[in-house]
Design an enzyme around this catalytic site. Structure first.
Site, PDB file in Angstrom:
ATOM      1  N   HIS A 158     -12.395  11.648  -5.506  1.00 60.77           N
ATOM      2  CA  HIS A 158     -11.709  10.593  -6.227  1.00 60.77           C
ATOM      3  C   HIS A 158     -12.212   9.995  -7.130  1.00 60.77           C
ATOM      4  O   HIS A 158     -11.766   9.138  -8.119  1.00 60.77           O
ATOM      5  CB  HIS A 158     -11.205   9.649  -5.154  1.00 60.77           C
ATOM      6  CG  HIS A 158     -10.152  10.025  -4.339  1.00 60.77           C
ATOM      7  ND1 HIS A 158      -8.760   9.858  -4.577  1.00 60.77           N
ATOM      8  CD2 HIS A 158     -10.161  10.941  -3.101  1.00 60.77           C
ATOM      9  CE1 HIS A 158      -8.200  10.537  -3.388  1.00 60.77           C
ATOM     10  NE2 HIS A 158      -8.902  11.210  -2.774  1.00 60.77           N
ATOM     11  N   ASP A 366     -14.491   5.655 -14.522  1.00 56.30           N
ATOM     12  CA  ASP A 366     -13.487   5.529 -13.346  1.00 56.30           C
ATOM     13  C   ASP A 366     -12.952   7.066 -13.225  1.00 56.30           C
ATOM     14  O   ASP A 366     -12.591   7.824 -14.260  1.00 56.30           O
ATOM     15  CB  ASP A 366     -12.283   4.897 -13.839  1.00 56.30           C
ATOM     16  CG  ASP A 366     -11.586   3.975 -12.708  1.00 56.30           C
ATOM     17  OD1 ASP A 366     -11.621   4.509 -11.463  1.00 56.30           O
ATOM     18  OD2 ASP A 366     -10.980   3.021 -12.907  1.00 56.30           O
TER      19      ASP A 366
HETATM   20  P1  ADQ Z   1      -9.833   2.635  -6.914  1.00 58.68           P
HETATM   21  O1  ADQ Z   1     -10.979   2.554  -7.525  1.00 58.68           O
HETATM   22  O2  ADQ Z   1      -9.318   1.696  -5.945  1.00 58.68           O
HETATM   23  O3  ADQ Z   1      -9.657   3.914  -6.642  1.00 58.68           O
HETATM   24  P2  ADQ Z   1      -7.191   2.873  -8.931  1.00 58.68           P
HETATM   25  O4  ADQ Z   1      -7.139   4.119  -9.210  1.00 58.68           O
HETATM   26  O5  ADQ Z   1      -7.113   1.781  -9.984  1.00 58.68           O
HETATM   27  O6  ADQ Z   1      -8.682   2.377  -8.451  1.00 58.68           O
HETATM   28  O7  ADQ Z   1      -6.279   2.349  -7.805  1.00 58.68           O
HETATM   29  C1  ADQ Z   1      -6.328   0.895  -7.438  1.00 58.68           C
HETATM   30  C2  ADQ Z   1      -4.858   0.904  -6.481  1.00 58.68           C
HETATM   31  O8  ADQ Z   1      -5.064  -0.362  -5.925  1.00 58.68           O
HETATM   32  C3  ADQ Z   1      -3.874   0.776  -7.552  1.00 58.68           C
HETATM   33  O9  ADQ Z   1      -2.622   1.333  -6.906  1.00 58.68           O
HETATM   34  C4  ADQ Z   1      -3.401  -0.684  -7.743  1.00 58.68           C
HETATM   35  O10 ADQ Z   1      -2.109  -0.859  -7.724  1.00 58.68           O
HETATM   36  C5  ADQ Z   1      -3.887  -1.087  -6.397  1.00 58.68           C
HETATM   37  N1  ADQ Z   1      -4.542  -2.528  -6.582  1.00 58.68           N
HETATM   38  C6  ADQ Z   1      -5.443  -2.863  -7.328  1.00 58.68           C
HETATM   39  N2  ADQ Z   1      -5.752  -4.269  -7.411  1.00 58.68           N
HETATM   40  C7  ADQ Z   1      -4.660  -4.951  -6.535  1.00 58.68           C
HETATM   41  C8  ADQ Z   1      -4.214  -6.078  -6.074  1.00 58.68           C
HETATM   42  N3  ADQ Z   1      -4.658  -7.160  -6.532  1.00 58.68           N
HETATM   43  N4  ADQ Z   1      -3.028  -6.213  -5.529  1.00 58.68           N
HETATM   44  C9  ADQ Z   1      -2.378  -5.078  -4.944  1.00 58.68           C
HETATM   45  N5  ADQ Z   1      -2.744  -4.048  -5.280  1.00 58.68           N
HETATM   46  C10 ADQ Z   1      -3.787  -3.606  -6.264  1.00 58.68           C
HETATM   47  C11 ADQ Z   1     -10.173   5.450  -6.466  1.00 58.68           C
HETATM   48  C12 ADQ Z   1     -10.893   5.772  -7.435  1.00 58.68           C
HETATM   49  C13 ADQ Z   1     -10.005   5.974  -9.006  1.00 58.68           C
HETATM   50  C14 ADQ Z   1      -8.745   6.821  -8.457  1.00 58.68           C
HETATM   51  C15 ADQ Z   1      -8.185   6.428  -7.366  1.00 58.68           C
HETATM   52  C16 ADQ Z   1      -7.328   7.631  -6.813  1.00 58.68           C
HETATM   53  O11 ADQ Z   1     -11.818   5.011  -8.124  1.00 58.68           O
HETATM   54  O12 ADQ Z   1     -10.625   6.395 -10.165  1.00 58.68           O
HETATM   55  O13 ADQ Z   1      -7.830   6.682  -9.601  1.00 58.68           O
HETATM   56  O14 ADQ Z   1      -9.476   6.348  -6.223  1.00 58.68           O
HETATM   57  O15 ADQ Z   1      -7.861   8.932  -6.607  1.00 58.68           O
END
Ligand code: ADQ
Length: 458
Positions: A158, A366
């Site tokens: 990921h 990311d």
């Molecule tokens: P993350 O590093 O966690 O994921 P991201 O892809 O942005 O990053 O996903 C975050 C998720 O958490 C989103 O669905 C978002 O809505 C949710 N989230 C964040 N803050 C929140 C809050 N305050 N309240 C509720 N929900 C919140 C890792 C990798 C990424 C990759 C994903 C999926 O680092 O690059 O995209 O896995 O593969």
């Protein structure tokens, strides 16, 4: 249809009713994938036990069967807080300066991977497809093979895969990558990470990679491919116009009192570029004093990995920056940054996204970044907002109609905020239309279908 055994570090079934705590991208994506396939999601419960027993806790929740094990405190220190989050995470996000190379982290990582393999192996039936997730479990495929598992086993990463020149700074890097060649298929978020992996295999291991991503090394044949992850578009765009989202939308619009909202939603993680973002916003406020009071930045950043000291530091840094920026610019009736350290239910987030004129998605690195896609999905088609996106997020390769920025450059981000605020509606609509097609078509269901098809070898 073959059963699917999903294996990841943590098992957390998405719970729509859960009010607190953020759900990582992985939990959200896998919840959607597992509902379509019968099968089992195996991983760590998140709980401690004095002595590891390997006992499985099996449960059926919300249509998903889960099997979890508890780990010893030393396992959690060395494998999770140690090797996964103090060694691999920083290194794979190009932060070699933060990567800690401790021998006991490496041995704890291998020990826990062995524990995972021993516990899950008896659950695997001959026709099952096995899908392993993320940097916590890179060597698991080899450990399953050692236990006689001959099934098709796939792995999806990921997060980014680092350039060879960075990866070779990791002690025993060769040993680690060699274990990965026991998978049948290895998936990455983007071509960039895929190419870095193939480069390593060719240059460091002396393997060959053909034009279709088929890797040959000694007697192993492994397919490597990019599978960009998406969001559950249907669910999310529906949530964005539901009652919960509507009241969240109203709440934000009313409290903003006519100001344009810039939104950031990120786990509190140094890879997300939050200090750089705040400094760029500070620069924008300084350079555009006349329009400064027409905007407000809402940064939602729930804490994560709090046992790791670099995560405690980023929190302190941000609290300090918020205080000094607010102190420097605020007036009696206006505070430039609203900094919120908590998670929100997804439907509320959707409402917040819809109420925001700009999303600042500016990670320094990311794997993909799902927030960028969620923001696009939540917009009003008649009056969409502008996505300011880091060129270093995997999502930048897909969402090419975003306002692309180098997140390290405060000037560039400040300039992008200005451009976004002044952007005519026609241009906002045109850019949004370009992006929504990708978000809709390349959603999490397609990601899961494509990966499983490749895992089947079809
Ligand atoms: P993350 O590093 O966690 O994921 P991201 O892809 O942005 O990053 O996903 C975050 C998720 O958490 C989103 O669905 C978002 O809505 C949710 N989230 C964040 N803050 C929140 C809050 N305050 N309240 C509720 N929900 C919140 C890792 C990798 C990424 C990759 C994903 C999926 O680092 O690059 O995209 O896995 O593969």
């Amino acid at each position: 249809m073959s059963r699917l055994i999903v294996i990841s570090n943590r098992v957390s079934v998405p719970d729509k009713k859960k009010k607190d705590g953020a759900q990582g991208g992985l939990a959200v994506a896998l919840g959607a994938a597992l509902k379509e396939h019968r099968g089992i999601w195996f991983g760590w419960s998140g709980k401690e036990t004095e002595v590891f027993t390997g006992d499985l806790n099996m449960q059926r929740t919300d249509g998903i069967t889960t099997a979890t094990i508890d780990l010893e405190p030393q396992d959690i220190d060395e494998y999770y807080n140690g090797y996964a989050n103090r060694t691999l995470w920083p290194l794979f996000h190009f932060r070699i300066d933060l990567a800690e190379y401790e021998r006991q982290f490496g041995s704890g990582y291998e020990r826990v991977n062995e524990r995972f393999a021993t516990s899950v192996a008896p659950l695997i039936e001959p026709d099952d497809l096995v899908w392993v997730h993320d940097y916590h479990l890179l060597p698991l495929g080899k450990m399953l093979r050692d236990r006689g598992i001959k099934n098709r086993i796939g792995f999806f990463l990921h997060i980014p895969w680092p350039p060879t020149r960075l990866l070779v700074s990791l002690p025993f890097h060769e040993r680690l990558v060699l274990t990965m060649l026991e998978y049948d298929i290895i998936g990455f978020q983007t071509r960039e990470w895929l190419e870095s992996f193939c480069h390593y295999v060719e240059k460091e291991l002396g393997g060959t990679v053909d034009a279709d991503g088929v890797i040959r090394f000694e007697d192993r044949v492994v397919k490597a491919q990019a599978f960009p992850i998406g969001i559950d578009y249907e669910e999310f765009s529906r949530a964005a116009v539901g009652d919960t989202a509507r009241s969240a939308y109203e709440r934000l619009v009313q409290s903003a009192e006519g100001k344009k909202v810039l939104i950031g939603v990120d786990r509190l993680d140094y890879s997300k570029g939050l200090p750089d973002r705040f400094e760029a916003y500070d620069r924008f406020l300084t350079q555009n004093a006349e329009s400064a009071k027409d905007v407000v930045l809402l940064q939602i950043a729930p804490p994560s990995r709090e046992a790791v000291v670099t995560y405690q530091e980023i929190r302190e840094t941000l609290e300090g920056l918020t205080g000094s920026i607010n102190g420097a610019h605020a007036d009696i009736d206006w505070v430039p940054i609203r900094y919120v350290n908590r998670g929100y239910p997804r439907a509320e987030l959707a409402g917040f996204y819809r109420a925001s004129r700009i999303a600042l998605v500016t990670p320094l690195r990311d794997g993909m970044n799902l927030v960028a896609k969620e923001y696009v999905a939540a917009q009003d088609p008649e009056d969409p907002g502008v996505l300011i996106l880091s060129r270093f997020a995997g999502a930048a390769l897909q969402l090419t109609d975003a306002l692309m920025v180098n997140p390290h450059s405060g000037d560039e981000v400040s300039e992008a905020i200005r451009t976004a605020l002044a952007m005519p509606k026609e241009e906002r609509i045109r850019r949004w239309q370009g992006m929504i097609e990708t978000v809709k078509n390349e959603d999490v269901k397609k990601w899961q279908k494509d990966f499983v098809a490749a895992l089947k070898g079809s």
